[in-house]
Design a protein around this motif. Structure first.
Motif, short mmCIF file in Angstrom:
data_model
loop_
_atom_site.label_atom_id
_atom_site.label_comp_id
_atom_site.label_asym_id
_atom_site.label_seq_id
_atom_site.Cartn_x
_atom_site.Cartn_y
_atom_site.Cartn_z
N GLY A 137 0.19 -11.76 10.99
CA GLY A 137 0.21 -10.49 10.28
C GLY A 137 -1.20 -9.99 10.04
N PHE A 138 -1.34 -9.11 9.05
CA PHE A 138 -2.66 -8.61 8.71
C PHE A 138 -2.69 -8.20 7.24
N LEU A 139 -3.89 -8.22 6.69
CA LEU A 139 -4.15 -7.81 5.31
C LEU A 139 -5.13 -6.65 5.35
N VAL A 140 -4.86 -5.60 4.59
CA VAL A 140 -5.75 -4.45 4.51
C VAL A 140 -6.17 -4.28 3.05
N LEU A 141 -7.47 -4.39 2.79
CA LEU A 141 -8.03 -4.15 1.46
C LEU A 141 -8.58 -2.73 1.43
N THR A 142 -8.36 -2.00 0.35
CA THR A 142 -8.68 -0.57 0.31
C THR A 142 -9.65 -0.23 -0.81
N ARG A 143 -10.52 0.75 -0.51
CA ARG A 143 -11.39 1.37 -1.52
C ARG A 143 -11.31 2.89 -1.37
N ILE A 144 -11.58 3.59 -2.46
CA ILE A 144 -11.48 5.05 -2.43
C ILE A 144 -12.55 5.66 -1.54
N SER A 145 -13.75 5.07 -1.55
CA SER A 145 -14.84 5.61 -0.74
C SER A 145 -15.50 4.49 0.03
N ASP A 146 -16.51 4.84 0.82
CA ASP A 146 -17.23 3.85 1.62
C ASP A 146 -18.42 3.28 0.85
N THR A 147 -18.51 3.59 -0.45
CA THR A 147 -19.58 3.08 -1.29
C THR A 147 -18.95 2.36 -2.49
N PRO A 148 -19.30 1.09 -2.77
CA PRO A 148 -20.23 0.30 -1.97
C PRO A 148 -19.58 -0.16 -0.66
N GLU A 149 -20.42 -0.39 0.33
CA GLU A 149 -19.89 -0.82 1.62
C GLU A 149 -19.48 -2.29 1.56
N TRP A 150 -18.57 -2.66 2.45
CA TRP A 150 -18.13 -4.06 2.53
C TRP A 150 -19.29 -4.90 3.08
N THR A 151 -19.71 -5.91 2.34
CA THR A 151 -20.85 -6.72 2.75
C THR A 151 -20.44 -7.78 3.76
N ALA A 152 -21.45 -8.37 4.40
CA ALA A 152 -21.18 -9.45 5.35
C ALA A 152 -20.52 -10.64 4.66
N VAL A 153 -20.95 -10.93 3.42
CA VAL A 153 -20.34 -12.03 2.67
C VAL A 153 -18.87 -11.75 2.43
N GLU A 154 -18.54 -10.50 2.07
CA GLU A 154 -17.14 -10.15 1.83
C GLU A 154 -16.33 -10.24 3.12
N ARG A 155 -16.91 -9.83 4.23
CA ARG A 155 -16.17 -9.90 5.49
C ARG A 155 -15.89 -11.34 5.88
N ASP A 156 -16.90 -12.21 5.72
CA ASP A 156 -16.69 -13.62 6.05
C ASP A 156 -15.64 -14.25 5.14
N ALA A 157 -15.75 -13.94 3.83
CA ALA A 157 -14.78 -14.51 2.89
C ALA A 157 -13.38 -13.96 3.15
N ALA A 158 -13.29 -12.67 3.53
CA ALA A 158 -11.98 -12.08 3.83
C ALA A 158 -11.34 -12.78 5.01
N LEU A 159 -12.15 -13.14 6.01
CA LEU A 159 -11.59 -13.86 7.16
C LEU A 159 -11.07 -15.22 6.73
N ASP A 160 -11.80 -15.90 5.81
CA ASP A 160 -11.30 -17.16 5.28
C ASP A 160 -9.97 -16.96 4.57
N ILE A 161 -9.89 -15.90 3.75
CA ILE A 161 -8.64 -15.62 3.05
C ILE A 161 -7.53 -15.28 4.06
N GLY A 162 -7.91 -14.58 5.13
CA GLY A 162 -6.92 -14.29 6.17
C GLY A 162 -6.32 -15.56 6.74
N ARG A 163 -7.16 -16.56 6.91
CA ARG A 163 -6.65 -17.85 7.40
C ARG A 163 -5.73 -18.50 6.36
N ASP A 164 -6.20 -18.47 5.09
CA ASP A 164 -5.41 -19.11 4.04
C ASP A 164 -4.09 -18.38 3.79
#
Length: 571
Positions: free
Chosen positions: A285-312
């Motif tokens: 499946g897939f998970l989509v996290l949402t924000r109203i705007s592009d600020t603040p931008e999704w950081t590299a740390v958040e992207r890496d952690a999100a991929l870990d959560i995707g696995r979990d």
């Protein structure tokens, strides 16, 4: 230590380190300036304009007073000195700073100095010293930022682990999401999420959550695009930060990107993090996290952690499809924990040997025959070695008490005797600051069930914190009480206190306070995390009551020893 060394050895009254943040510059530490200057934030535009006015002095930049902008002066500390009547006189409004870049050339911070003691602009010899300190500052700033990133990574990873533990074993996808949705959105500073799971029969099930909004958008409109992307991105282990400014991604034609953007615009979403879910080679499946705007931008740390959560979360979805997988996932997580414990233990023991060699060689130096500057260097190296030793010991302690394979067999422990031992060990540290440590404890033994070594470490950490963060000449009150079924010990000080935001993170591993007065004192950020782990291992509770600038009270409540439940010998 660095800013004080620059001020002392390079011949300046003042120095500071400033870090670049996403939207401004933060003056992190400063020497030779009034309290409160550290913590000042300077707009990015103001600093960038000032740097454009600077002259190159090697690795340093110099802005003469006649070029300094009024905007920067508003955020500056201006020395109250009168310039000398000489050609190379230093003016109070002159600026001298060294940009600190990382290996990719990105500006991460500044080292600045002001008010030379001789009242003159630095000459060649002084610039050599300043250049050396600029190199040291760059190394330390990059290490500090790396540690900050690591701490953030640890925070998000720990939260992700908690999410998995909540989600595992739930019988349906809706219950899986309900168990973890608030934690996921809060962890990523999102306003909502939607999760789509792929069933074995080819049918998709979508569940959504939005803070303060119960409406369900028509996700099926874009299923053909996002389902195809999920399978590709799980194979590639790719997380997509998607918005109007970032619409180009692998496997996403322009026409499909425009469809997705139009859909997001219609439901009021400005930016998403698209995370594939899966287990092993299978995309679930897939998970989509949402924000109203592009600020603040999704950081590299958040992207890496999100991929870990995707696995979990992929494993959690798999459990909803087949509950029998729970045991396999639990075994996998235990192996990861065991490997982490083994790695920390190995790392700690491997670091001890070179540290011992370094410390032994420092002790062999004939310090009395060294010059003042060399003695200061040896003292600085010794302090650094001692801090490294403290970090290693804390890591090993944390690994030991967090090891899920380590059996916990409690003894009968006299907590009063342990507390008095700790008080005796801390007596010299308190006396060095003229502090009055007052202990109020019963005359008779106070019994609990537990590990005497761990309880000693817990009380020692609390006592050390009270002494470290209390001013000279202050009082520290320690009170031990015993009721019928619980034992309480409380450490109350009149120290610098802890802000409410910091209190919520006190027991997180590697957390250091945002208070500059606390950061000025040495520490590993592990002390209270160790206290919390020990207390929880003993089925107890730790509470903190604090006011910034007025003091802190840390209370630990433990179950009293019950002879009917334990035949443990006394310790």
């Amino acid at each position: 230590m660095l800013v004080e060394s620059v001020a002392t050895l390079a011949g300046f009254e003042q120095s500071a380190i400033t870090l670049r943040r996403s939207e401004d510059y933060l003056i992190l530490v400063a020497a030779g300036v009034p309290d409160g200057f550290a913590g000042t934030r300077v707009p990015l535009s103001a600093m960038e304009e000032e740097m454009s006015r600077a002259d190159d002095w090697g690795v340093w930049r110099y802005v003469p007073h006649e070029r300094v902008s009024a905007e920067v002066l508003a955020y500056s500390h201006i020395p109250d000195v009168v310039p000398l009547d000489v050609e190379d006189a230093w003016h109070p409004l002159d600026m001298l700073f060294a940009p600190l870049h990382d290996d990719d050339g990105v500006l991460r911070g500044l080292l600045s100095v002001d008010s030379p003691r001789n009242g003159r602009k630095p000459g060649p010899e002084q610039m050599k010293v300043l250049t050396q300190y600029a190199g040291v500052a760059r190394t330390l700033v990059l290490l500090a930022l790396e540690r900050e990133t690591l701490a953030e990574r640890v925070r998000i990873t720990d939260e992700a682990r908690g999410i998995v533990r909540q989600a595992l074993g739930e019988p349906s996808l809706e219950m899986v999401l309900e168990a973890c949705r608030s934690a996921v959105t809060e962890c990523f500073d999102a306003i909502g999420l939607w999760l789509t799971a792929f069933h074995e029969d080819g049918v998709q099930a979508t569940t959504s959550y939005a803070v303060g909004n119960d409406a369900t958008p028509p996700f099926a409109e874009i299923d053909d695009v996002v389902i195809r992307l999920a399978h590709r991105y799980w194979t590639d282990q790719y997380v997509a930060h998607f918005s109007h400014a970032r619409a180009e991604h692998p496997g996403l034609p322009q026409a499909d990107a425009e469809r997705l953007l139009a859909f997001l615009d219609r439901i009021g979403i400005g930016s998403v993090l698209f995370v594939p879910l899966g287990a092993g080679p299978e995309c679930l499946g897939f998970l989509v996290l949402t924000r109203i705007s592009d600020t603040p931008e999704w950081t590299a740390v958040e992207r890496d952690a999100a991929l870990d959560i995707g696995r979990d979360l992929g494993r959690a979805v798999a459990n909803a499809r087949q509950l029998a997988r729970e045991r396999a996932v639990a075994d996998h997580l235990r192996r990861i924990d065991g490997y982490r414990m083994e790695m920390v233990n190995t790392l700690g023991h491997e670091l001890r040997t070179p540290l011992f060699s370094m410390t032994a060689n420092l002790e062999l130096l004939d310090v009395d025959n060294l010059g003042p500057e060399d003695r200061r260097s040896v003292a600085a190296a010794s302090r650094g070695a001692e801090r490294m030793r403290a970090v290693i010991e804390d890591l090993l302690t944390m690994a030991q008490i967090a090891d899920p394979e380590r059996a916990f067999v409690p003894d009968r422990v006299d907590l009063r005797a342990v507390l008095l031992d700790v008080a005796e060990e801390c007596r010299h540290a308190a006396a060095a600051k003229s502090q009055d440590c007052r202990i109020d404890a019963p005359e008779e033994p106070v019994l609990v069930a537990g590990s005497p070594d761990e309880l000693h470490r817990m009380l020692a950490n609390l006592a050390s914190n009270a002494i470290k963060y209390s001013p000279e000449g202050s009082a520290i009150d320690v009170r031990l009480t015993a009721d019928d079924d619980v034992v309480r010990v409380a450490f109350a000080d009149a120290g610098i206190g802890i802000s409410e935001p910091d209190q919520r993170q006190l027991f997180r591993e590697f957390f250091r306070s945002t208070n500059p007065h606390a950061l000025a004192r040495p520490g590993t950020g592990m002390g209270l995390a160790i206290v919390d782990r020990i207390v929880r291992r003993h089925s107890g509770q730790v509470d903190v009551a604090s006011q910034l600038g007025k003091g802190t009270t840390v209370s630990v409540t433990l179950p009293a020893f019950d002879p009917d439940l334990s035949g443990a010998p006394a310790s």
